[in-house]
Design a protein around this motif. Structure first.
Motif, PDB file in Angstrom:
ATOM      1  N   TYR A 143       0.831  -1.298  -0.017  1.00 42.57           N
ATOM      2  CA  TYR A 143       0.216   0.207  -0.005  1.00 42.57           C
ATOM      3  C   TYR A 143       0.977   1.498   0.174  1.00 42.57           C
ATOM      4  O   TYR A 143       0.305   2.215  -1.101  1.00 42.57           O
ATOM      5  CB  TYR A 143      -1.330   0.010   1.414  1.00 42.57           C
ATOM      6  N   SER A 144       2.083   0.905   0.422  1.00 41.67           N
ATOM      7  CA  SER A 144       3.163   2.699   0.489  1.00 41.67           C
ATOM      8  C   SER A 144       3.434   2.843  -0.674  1.00 41.67           C
ATOM      9  O   SER A 144       4.039   3.556  -1.116  1.00 41.67           O
ATOM     10  CB  SER A 144       4.317   2.049   1.356  1.00 41.67           C
ATOM     11  N   SER A 179       0.936   2.812  -3.404  1.00 44.38           N
ATOM     12  CA  SER A 179       0.315   3.508  -4.200  1.00 44.38           C
ATOM     13  C   SER A 179      -0.210   4.987  -3.276  1.00 44.38           C
ATOM     14  O   SER A 179      -1.083   6.019  -4.032  1.00 44.38           O
ATOM     15  CB  SER A 179      -1.035   2.883  -4.123  1.00 44.38           C
ATOM     16  N   SER A 180       0.373   4.685  -1.992  1.00 43.54           N
ATOM     17  CA  SER A 180      -0.114   5.962  -0.781  1.00 43.54           C
ATOM     18  C   SER A 180       0.752   6.541   0.036  1.00 43.54           C
ATOM     19  O   SER A 180       0.802   6.691   0.716  1.00 43.54           O
ATOM     20  CB  SER A 180      -1.538   5.890   0.027  1.00 43.54           C
ATOM     21  N   TYR A 185       1.659   7.478   4.683  1.00 50.39           N
ATOM     22  CA  TYR A 185       2.793   6.919   5.352  1.00 50.39           C
ATOM     23  C   TYR A 185       4.014   7.601   6.202  1.00 50.39           C
ATOM     24  O   TYR A 185       3.665   7.907   7.445  1.00 50.39           O
ATOM     25  CB  TYR A 185       3.566   5.826   4.511  1.00 50.39           C
ATOM     26  N   TYR A 223       7.426   2.175   2.505  1.00 52.16           N
ATOM     27  CA  TYR A 223       7.203   2.445   4.277  1.00 52.16           C
ATOM     28  C   TYR A 223       8.544   2.278   4.817  1.00 52.16           C
ATOM     29  O   TYR A 223       8.798   3.523   5.546  1.00 52.16           O
ATOM     30  CB  TYR A 223       7.028   1.197   4.148  1.00 52.16           C
ATOM     31  N   ARG A 238      -2.831  -9.294   4.952  1.00 53.76           N
ATOM     32  CA  ARG A 238      -1.588  -9.178   3.821  1.00 53.76           C
ATOM     33  C   ARG A 238      -0.517  -9.559   4.263  1.00 53.76           C
ATOM     34  O   ARG A 238       0.803  -9.650   3.282  1.00 53.76           O
ATOM     35  CB  ARG A 238      -1.537  -7.415   4.391  1.00 53.76           C
ATOM     36  N   ASN A 287      -5.012  -9.052  -0.082  1.00 48.45           N
ATOM     37  CA  ASN A 287      -5.211  -8.316   0.446  1.00 48.45           C
ATOM     38  C   ASN A 287      -3.605  -7.124   1.418  1.00 48.45           C
ATOM     39  O   ASN A 287      -2.784  -7.550   1.670  1.00 48.45           O
ATOM     40  CB  ASN A 287      -5.607  -8.057   1.786  1.00 48.45           C
ATOM     41  N   VAL A 288      -3.966  -5.858   0.490  1.00 48.10           N
ATOM     42  CA  VAL A 288      -2.516  -5.247   0.377  1.00 48.10           C
ATOM     43  C   VAL A 288      -1.893  -4.496   2.177  1.00 48.10           C
ATOM     44  O   VAL A 288      -1.300  -4.466   2.052  1.00 48.10           O
ATOM     45  CB  VAL A 288      -2.114  -4.596  -0.695  1.00 48.10           C
TER      46      VAL A 288
END
Length: 336
Positions: free
Chosen positions: A92-93, A95-96, A100, A152, A190, A335-336
């Motif tokens: 997820y880090s 893409s977003s 973080y 991350y 995840r 699940n990321v």
């Protein structure tokens, strides 16, 4: 410091490791305040699933570590802060990354500023083995170079250094704890171990995974939780980083085989490209040196080595295989 006679705030108490830390503190006799992420449905995350006795023994405060006001209010009157609140999913880090920075860096800054102003006696900040990147030598000591291979990891390095700078600049009593890959009951799907166990418990004979060659030093969650208490009570840990690991490395492929053996199932591994990290982002090898934790904090893993890992996998598989626990997870999706 003596945690049994202290008021202790746990940020991220609603999470996997945080909820286990809360249980350890309650068993010790600490006065626990649990800081959980605000939810309109008043969810306490995994604290909703702890025993009634544990729930009755804690004070739960909802807020957001990104908000300095809510952090400061939660820290009023506490002696010790165990700071676990963070965004931790590596995929997820990608893409977003800004989220973080907000949670992991600014959230840590909020805790440190409040601790400095309020005169908190101890802050234990949570790091991660991901800050080392692929091992340049093993076992990995606390002096190993830092090498962020994901957004991350970069935010965790920033937060770690910020915490240590407050000790150096303002004598804020900060210790940094660096757990290696923690696993056990309540972990997010995840992560690789619950991913495999969940698929097998749901009836799969083949499991979808990313890379299987990387090695990890997996630490059972109760060992990690005990480590937080050990670091918090050690004067020699102040201003220092302390690794926590099992002292044993195992490949992801061998981990799958161990899970299959514990669950009585021969497993086929199917590579799912969506689960493969970008090549330069994959951390290929992690293996912790625990000397500092043993010598300065009197901590050793109860689930160390291959034997300990197999015992931990058996306990984790038993928890995930319970129908009411398995239903909490979407084992059929990534699940990321």
């Amino acid at each position: 410091m003596n945690l049994a006679n202290s008021k202790v705030l746990v940020t991220g108490a609603c999470g996997f490791i945080g909820s286990h830390v809360v249980e350890e503190l309650v068993a010790l006799g600490a006065d626990v305040r649990a800081f959980v992420l605000y939810d309109r449905d008043s969810s306490w995350g995994w604290l909703d699933e702890v025993s009634a006795e544990t729930k009755a023994a804690i004070e739960v405060v909802a807020g957001d570590v990104r908000d300095p006001g809510s952090v400061r209010r939660a820290m009023q009157g506490v002696d010790c802060v165990l700071h676990l609140a963070a965004l931790i999913a590596i995929p997820y880090s990608y893409s977003s990354p800004e989220s973080y920075v907000d949670t992991n860096v600014r959230g840590t800054l909020n805790v440190l500023e409040a601790a400095r102003d309020l005169g908190v006696q101890r802050v234990v900040h949570t790091s991660t083995s991901e800050v080392y990147g692929t091992a340049q030598f093993v076992p990995i000591t606390e002096e190993h170079p830092l090498n962020a291979q994901s957004p991350y990891a970069a935010t965790k390095i920033a937060a770690d250094q910020l915490a240590l700078s407050y000790h150096a600049s303002f004598e804020t009593p900060v210790a940094v704890i660096r757990p290696f890959n923690t696993y056990g009951p309540r972990q997010s799907a995840r992560a690789v171990i619950p991913t495999v166990i969940g698929q097998v418990a749901a009836g799969a004979t083949s499991v979808k995974l990313g890379s299987t060659t990387p090695t990890r030093d997996f630490s059972f969650v109760t060992d990690t939780a005990r480590g937080f208490l050990a670091v918090a009570t050690s004067e020699r840990a102040l201003g220092q980083v302390t690794n926590l690991g099992s002292g044993f490395e195992v490949s992801i492929g061998d981990t799958v085989r161990i899970i299959g053996r514990q669950m009585g199932q021969e497993l086929e591994i199917v590579t799912d490209e969506a689960r493969v990290r970008p090549k330069a982002s994959e951390v290929e090898r992690l293996w912790a040196a625990n000397d500092r934790a043993r010598e300065r904090c009197d901590w050793t893993p109860a689930y160390g080595g291959l034997d300990g890992f197999e015992r931990g996998i058996a306990e984790t598989a038993a928890w995930f295989s319970t129908p009411e626990n398995l239903r909490r997870y979407k084992h059929d999706i990534y699940n990321v």
